[in-house]
Design an enzyme around this catalytic site. Structure first.
Site, PDB file in Angstrom:
ATOM      1  N   ALA A 125       0.827  -1.215   0.000  1.00  0.00           N
ATOM      2  CA  ALA A 125       0.000   0.000   0.000  1.00  0.00           C
ATOM      3  C   ALA A 125       0.855   1.258   0.000  1.00  0.00           C
ATOM      4  O   ALA A 125       1.400   1.669   1.033  1.00  0.00           O
ATOM      5  CB  ALA A 125      -0.927  -0.014   1.217  1.00  0.00           C
ATOM      6  N   GLU A 128      -2.339   6.851  -2.022  1.00  0.00           N
ATOM      7  CA  GLU A 128      -3.337   7.448  -1.123  1.00  0.00           C
ATOM      8  C   GLU A 128      -4.352   8.213  -1.959  1.00  0.00           C
ATOM      9  O   GLU A 128      -4.055   8.571  -3.106  1.00  0.00           O
ATOM     10  CB  GLU A 128      -2.632   8.399  -0.147  1.00  0.00           C
ATOM     11  CG  GLU A 128      -1.600   7.660   0.687  1.00  0.00           C
ATOM     12  CD  GLU A 128      -0.967   8.512   1.776  1.00  0.00           C
ATOM     13  OE1 GLU A 128      -1.251   9.725   1.846  1.00  0.00           O
ATOM     14  OE2 GLU A 128      -0.201   7.932   2.558  1.00  0.00           O
ATOM     15  N   GLY A 132      -0.727   9.658  -5.854  1.00  0.00           N
ATOM     16  CA  GLY A 132      -0.356   8.384  -6.458  1.00  0.00           C
ATOM     17  C   GLY A 132       1.012   8.493  -7.097  1.00  0.00           C
ATOM     18  O   GLY A 132       2.006   7.984  -6.565  1.00  0.00           O
ATOM     19  N   GLU A 248       8.641  -4.655 -10.310  1.00  0.00           N
ATOM     20  CA  GLU A 248       7.188  -4.497 -10.506  1.00  0.00           C
ATOM     21  C   GLU A 248       6.911  -4.055 -11.950  1.00  0.00           C
ATOM     22  O   GLU A 248       6.007  -4.586 -12.615  1.00  0.00           O
ATOM     23  CB  GLU A 248       6.643  -3.456  -9.520  1.00  0.00           C
ATOM     24  CG  GLU A 248       5.159  -3.187  -9.726  1.00  0.00           C
ATOM     25  CD  GLU A 248       4.589  -2.136  -8.747  1.00  0.00           C
ATOM     26  OE1 GLU A 248       5.281  -1.759  -7.791  1.00  0.00           O
ATOM     27  OE2 GLU A 248       3.443  -1.720  -8.971  1.00  0.00           O
ATOM     28  N   ARG A 249       7.707  -3.120 -12.434  1.00  0.00           N
ATOM     29  CA  ARG A 249       7.471  -2.594 -13.795  1.00  0.00           C
ATOM     30  C   ARG A 249       7.813  -3.632 -14.848  1.00  0.00           C
ATOM     31  O   ARG A 249       7.141  -3.717 -15.879  1.00  0.00           O
ATOM     32  CB  ARG A 249       8.263  -1.293 -13.990  1.00  0.00           C
ATOM     33  CG  ARG A 249       7.595  -0.197 -13.192  1.00  0.00           C
ATOM     34  CD  ARG A 249       8.347   1.098 -13.128  1.00  0.00           C
ATOM     35  NE  ARG A 249       7.569   2.016 -12.299  1.00  0.00           N
ATOM     36  CZ  ARG A 249       8.055   3.048 -11.641  1.00  0.00           C
ATOM     37  NH1 ARG A 249       9.336   3.337 -11.714  1.00  0.00           N
ATOM     38  NH2 ARG A 249       7.254   3.810 -10.914  1.00  0.00           N
ATOM     39  N   GLN A 285      -8.095  -9.088 -47.043  1.00  0.00           N
ATOM     40  CA  GLN A 285      -6.703  -8.646 -46.942  1.00  0.00           C
ATOM     41  C   GLN A 285      -6.502  -7.767 -45.702  1.00  0.00           C
ATOM     42  O   GLN A 285      -5.473  -7.842 -45.033  1.00  0.00           O
ATOM     43  CB  GLN A 285      -6.305  -7.865 -48.196  1.00  0.00           C
ATOM     44  CG  GLN A 285      -4.810  -7.586 -48.230  1.00  0.00           C
ATOM     45  CD  GLN A 285      -4.416  -6.756 -49.416  1.00  0.00           C
ATOM     46  OE1 GLN A 285      -5.000  -5.719 -49.689  1.00  0.00           O
ATOM     47  NE2 GLN A 285      -3.409  -7.215 -50.142  1.00  0.00           N
ATOM     48  N   LEU A 343     -11.449  -6.802 -34.854  1.00  0.00           N
ATOM     49  CA  LEU A 343     -11.663  -7.935 -35.774  1.00  0.00           C
ATOM     50  C   LEU A 343     -12.774  -8.876 -35.289  1.00  0.00           C
ATOM     51  O   LEU A 343     -13.252  -9.709 -36.051  1.00  0.00           O
ATOM     52  CB  LEU A 343     -10.350  -8.721 -35.965  1.00  0.00           C
ATOM     53  CG  LEU A 343      -9.252  -7.966 -36.728  1.00  0.00           C
ATOM     54  CD1 LEU A 343      -7.952  -8.760 -36.697  1.00  0.00           C
ATOM     55  CD2 LEU A 343      -9.672  -7.698 -38.181  1.00  0.00           C
ATOM     56  N   GLY A 345     -15.646  -7.683 -34.282  1.00  0.00           N
ATOM     57  CA  GLY A 345     -16.938  -7.008 -34.442  1.00  0.00           C
ATOM     58  C   GLY A 345     -17.625  -6.864 -33.085  1.00  0.00           C
ATOM     59  O   GLY A 345     -16.961  -6.737 -32.041  1.00  0.00           O
ATOM     60  N   GLY A 369       1.597   0.968 -11.238  1.00  0.00           N
ATOM     61  CA  GLY A 369       3.051   0.766 -11.237  1.00  0.00           C
ATOM     62  C   GLY A 369       3.778   2.000 -11.777  1.00  0.00           C
ATOM     63  O   GLY A 369       4.963   1.947 -12.094  1.00  0.00           O
TER      64      GLY A 369
HETATM   65  C1  LIG Z   1      -6.467  -1.394 -10.622  1.00  0.00           C
HETATM   66  C2  LIG Z   1      -5.416  -0.663  -9.864  1.00  0.00           C
HETATM   67  C3  LIG Z   1      -4.620  -1.348  -8.958  1.00  0.00           C
HETATM   68  C4  LIG Z   1      -3.652  -0.680  -8.207  1.00  0.00           C
HETATM   69  N1  LIG Z   1      -2.930  -1.375  -7.279  1.00  0.00           N
HETATM   70  C5  LIG Z   1      -2.126  -0.681  -6.429  1.00  0.00           C
HETATM   71  C6  LIG Z   1      -1.487  -1.343  -5.318  1.00  0.00           C
HETATM   72  O1  LIG Z   1      -1.616  -2.570  -5.130  1.00  0.00           O
HETATM   73  N2  LIG Z   1      -0.746  -0.595  -4.453  1.00  0.00           N
HETATM   74  C7  LIG Z   1      -0.573   0.749  -4.615  1.00  0.00           C
HETATM   75  O2  LIG Z   1       0.102   1.364  -3.793  1.00  0.00           O
HETATM   76  N3  LIG Z   1      -1.153   1.406  -5.657  1.00  0.00           N
HETATM   77  C8  LIG Z   1      -1.925   0.729  -6.550  1.00  0.00           C
HETATM   78  N4  LIG Z   1      -2.527   1.382  -7.591  1.00  0.00           N
HETATM   79  C9  LIG Z   1      -2.316   2.826  -7.745  1.00  0.00           C
HETATM   80  C10 LIG Z   1      -1.518   3.215  -8.977  1.00  0.00           C
HETATM   81  O3  LIG Z   1      -0.168   2.881  -8.844  1.00  0.00           O
HETATM   82  C11 LIG Z   1      -1.769   4.725  -9.188  1.00  0.00           C
HETATM   83  O4  LIG Z   1      -3.116   4.852  -9.606  1.00  0.00           O
HETATM   84  C12 LIG Z   1      -0.827   5.337 -10.185  1.00  0.00           C
HETATM   85  O5  LIG Z   1       0.488   5.400  -9.677  1.00  0.00           O
HETATM   86  C13 LIG Z   1      -1.268   6.752 -10.588  1.00  0.00           C
HETATM   87  O6  LIG Z   1      -1.531   7.542  -9.473  1.00  0.00           O
HETATM   88  P1  LIG Z   1      -2.916   8.362  -9.362  1.00  0.00           P
HETATM   89  O7  LIG Z   1      -4.005   7.414  -9.654  1.00  0.00           O
HETATM   90  O8  LIG Z   1      -2.936   9.089  -8.090  1.00  0.00           O
HETATM   91  O9  LIG Z   1      -2.842   9.377 -10.575  1.00  0.00           O
HETATM   92  P2  LIG Z   1      -2.190  10.893 -10.552  1.00  0.00           P
HETATM   93  O10 LIG Z   1      -0.860  10.791  -9.918  1.00  0.00           O
HETATM   94  O11 LIG Z   1      -3.220  11.767  -9.893  1.00  0.00           O
HETATM   95  O12 LIG Z   1      -2.096  11.178 -12.071  1.00  0.00           O
HETATM   96  C14 LIG Z   1      -3.154  11.778 -12.858  1.00  0.00           C
HETATM   97  C15 LIG Z   1      -2.577  12.114 -14.247  1.00  0.00           C
HETATM   98  O13 LIG Z   1      -1.498  13.049 -14.101  1.00  0.00           O
HETATM   99  C16 LIG Z   1      -0.348  12.567 -14.762  1.00  0.00           C
HETATM  100  N5  LIG Z   1       0.849  13.005 -14.060  1.00  0.00           N
HETATM  101  C17 LIG Z   1       1.140  12.863 -12.742  1.00  0.00           C
HETATM  102  N6  LIG Z   1       2.360  13.343 -12.470  1.00  0.00           N
HETATM  103  C18 LIG Z   1       2.862  13.798 -13.663  1.00  0.00           C
HETATM  104  C19 LIG Z   1       4.100  14.396 -14.057  1.00  0.00           C
HETATM  105  N7  LIG Z   1       5.060  14.627 -13.162  1.00  0.00           N
HETATM  106  N8  LIG Z   1       4.256  14.699 -15.357  1.00  0.00           N
HETATM  107  C20 LIG Z   1       3.284  14.477 -16.275  1.00  0.00           C
HETATM  108  N9  LIG Z   1       2.101  13.897 -15.956  1.00  0.00           N
HETATM  109  C21 LIG Z   1       1.900  13.561 -14.677  1.00  0.00           C
HETATM  110  C22 LIG Z   1      -0.478  11.047 -14.707  1.00  0.00           C
HETATM  111  O14 LIG Z   1       0.341  10.436 -15.699  1.00  0.00           O
HETATM  112  C23 LIG Z   1      -1.967  10.886 -14.955  1.00  0.00           C
HETATM  113  O15 LIG Z   1      -2.202  10.938 -16.346  1.00  0.00           O
HETATM  114  C24 LIG Z   1      -3.463   0.713  -8.394  1.00  0.00           C
HETATM  115  C25 LIG Z   1      -4.242   1.406  -9.331  1.00  0.00           C
HETATM  116  C26 LIG Z   1      -5.211   0.747 -10.044  1.00  0.00           C
HETATM  117  C27 LIG Z   1      -6.042   1.529 -11.012  1.00  0.00           C
END
Ligand SMILES: Cc1cc2nc3c(=O)[nH]c(=O)nc-3n(C[C@H](O)[C@H](O)[C@H](O)COP(=O)(O)OP(=O)(O)OC[C@H]3O[C@@H](n4cnc5c(N)ncnc54)[C@H](O)[C@@H]3O)c2cc1C
Length: 385
Positions: A125, A128, A132, A248-249, A285, A343, A345, A369
């Site tokens: 976790a 928040e 994120g 992770e990535r 094609q 493909l 439909g 991630g």
């Molecule tokens: C199904 C799912 C499972 C997940 N599982 C986990 C988990 O197990 N543990 C955990 O800790 N988290 C988890 N996450 C959280 C996930 O890692 C975050 O959602 C992700 O890192 C993005 O953070 P955010 O949602 O707060 O988006 P934000 O940070 O609010 O981003 C919103 C937009 O702003 C863009 N942005 C942000 N910063 C920049 C920047 N510096 N430059 C340009 N663009 C930017 C982002 O690319 C995005 O397009 C999960 C998310 C989902 C949807």
């Protein structure tokens, strides 16, 4: 091109896994899909199969290996069957690297045997509600008690994969305020027992895809975390996160490539079977060109995913290389799965067809991630930009 990443042990594992998926997952997958999660009992079966212990030292009940190749086979086989193993992916992919890297011998003895059997499922976790991408902006706090026996945890997390079933969650929290010159300073990691008083699970979140994976909100109100459950050194959490995010990535990159490969397979089957204007869809094609272009993209993504796997196993995958692999493979998967769905439909839009589920499941690969935008920032930084 001949693939060189897998040997006969990996192929034997593939056969076992394929039979297991056919027998234990495919027949009940629709039920999991409707229920919005895999049942808890299933994780015990994964434990029995030895999936959780592959990379755990033998003294703690594992197989004592140190490779991500079996995980790679798992990604390929689950995607091939159009299923996933619920929220259990984070148990091995996200949580285990932290336990192996940071846990003391006493902690390993306490944690790992139950980790291997599936008796204790783990999650991670970080995210928040208010932050994120900007991990250093987290607000959850853990204050050391005056008698030094425990930390008091307060705050909340969201989007936590496996958060409903988890027995232990690695919670990232601030043990001190960020310093003026370093926002990343002061974050620590804790292996929190989810049965602790004050720990609660909020909503199980309703998602676009990954329907069988339990994703939850978590809240902590004065949760007492014994000092024995601090992972690694206090204040070094951001460094630990940075270190483990590469694996992770890689996992997300490899999983995305495997989904793209599966999409081509589903589409090829579909266009062969489906007849329009008196001919199979495969006859046009356009269909051949679309599938050929998709296959070429999958081949390229496979090469990147395989190379990143070798580098990860050798301990050489840099954060920028992992970001590059994730960016490339997830963007390929996004394009390929969309074209393969087209493909099909209208049937491609129906959840009873695996391509529809793949389409929805895959979308999050460019978000979690670390988003594609964050991956680009990491790569650009490594280029000196
Ligand atoms: C199904 C799912 C499972 C997940 N599982 C986990 C988990 O197990 N543990 C955990 O800790 N988290 C988890 N996450 C959280 C996930 O890692 C975050 O959602 C992700 O890192 C993005 O953070 P955010 O949602 O707060 O988006 P934000 O940070 O609010 O981003 C919103 C937009 O702003 C863009 N942005 C942000 N910063 C920049 C920047 N510096 N430059 C340009 N663009 C930017 C982002 O690319 C995005 O397009 C999960 C998310 C989902 C949807």
């Amino acid at each position: 091109m001949r693939r060189t990443v897998f040997n006969e042990d990996h192929e034997a594992f593939r056969e076992t896994l394929r039979a297991f998926i056919e027998a234990e997952v495919v027949p009940v997958y629709d039920e999991w899909f409707q229920a919005g999660q895999a049942p808890r009992d299933f994780y015990y079966k994964l434990g029995e199969l030895g999936i959780f212990g592959i990379n755990v030292p033998e003294e703690f009940g594992g197989a004592g290996l140190d490779t991500h190749k079996f995980e790679a086979v798992l990604y390929e086989e689950t995607s091939r069957a159009g299923v996933n193993f619920g929220g259990s992916g984070v148990h091995v992919l996200l949580a285990l690297p932290y336990i192996k890297m940071l846990a003391t011998d006493e902690q390993k003895k306490r944690f790992l045997p139950k980790f291997v059997s599936g008796e204790e499922m783990w999650a991670l976790a970080m995210t928040e509600p208010g932050t994120g991408s900007d991990v250093a902006g987290m607000k959850t706090t853990a204050k050391l008690s005056e008698d030094g026996t425990h930390y008091v945890l307060n705050g909340s997390k969201t989007f936590i994969t496996g958060g409903v079933h988890a027995d232990r969650v690695i919670v990232c929290a601030r043990t001190s305020a960020p310093s003026e010159d370093d926002r990343r300073f002061g974050i620590s990691l804790f292996a929190v027992d989810t049965k602790s008083e004050g720990y609660s699970i909020g909503r199980k979140l309703d998602k676009l895809g990954l329907k069988t994976s339990d994703t939850a909100e978590l809240a902590f109100v004065d949760v007492k975390v014994p000092v024995e459950d601090l992972l690694g050194e206090e204040g070094k959490g951001f460094y630990y996160l940075g270190h483990n995010l590469a694996s992770e990535r890689w996992g997300i990159a490899f999983g995305a490539y495997a989904q793209a490969a599966a999409a081509v397979r589903f589409a090829q089957q579909y266009v062969t079977d489906r007849t329009v204007f008196g001919k199979p869809v495969a006859h046009f094609q356009n269909t051949k060109f679309e599938l050929a272009a998709c296959q070429a993209e999958v081949d390229a993504a496979q090469a990147v995913a395989d190379r990143a796997l070798e580098a990860l196993d050798a301990g050489e995958l840099t954060p920028a290389e992992a970001a590059s692999a994730k960016l490339f493979c997830t963007e390929v998967a996004h394009r390929v799965i969309d074209r393969c769905l087209q493909l099909h439909g209208g049937y491609g839009y129906m959840n009873e067809y695996p391509i529809a589920r793949l389409y929805a499941d895959n979308r999050v690969n460019r978000i979690y991630g670390g988003t594609s935008e964050i991956m680009k920032s990491i790569i650009a930084k490594s280029m000196g930009l």
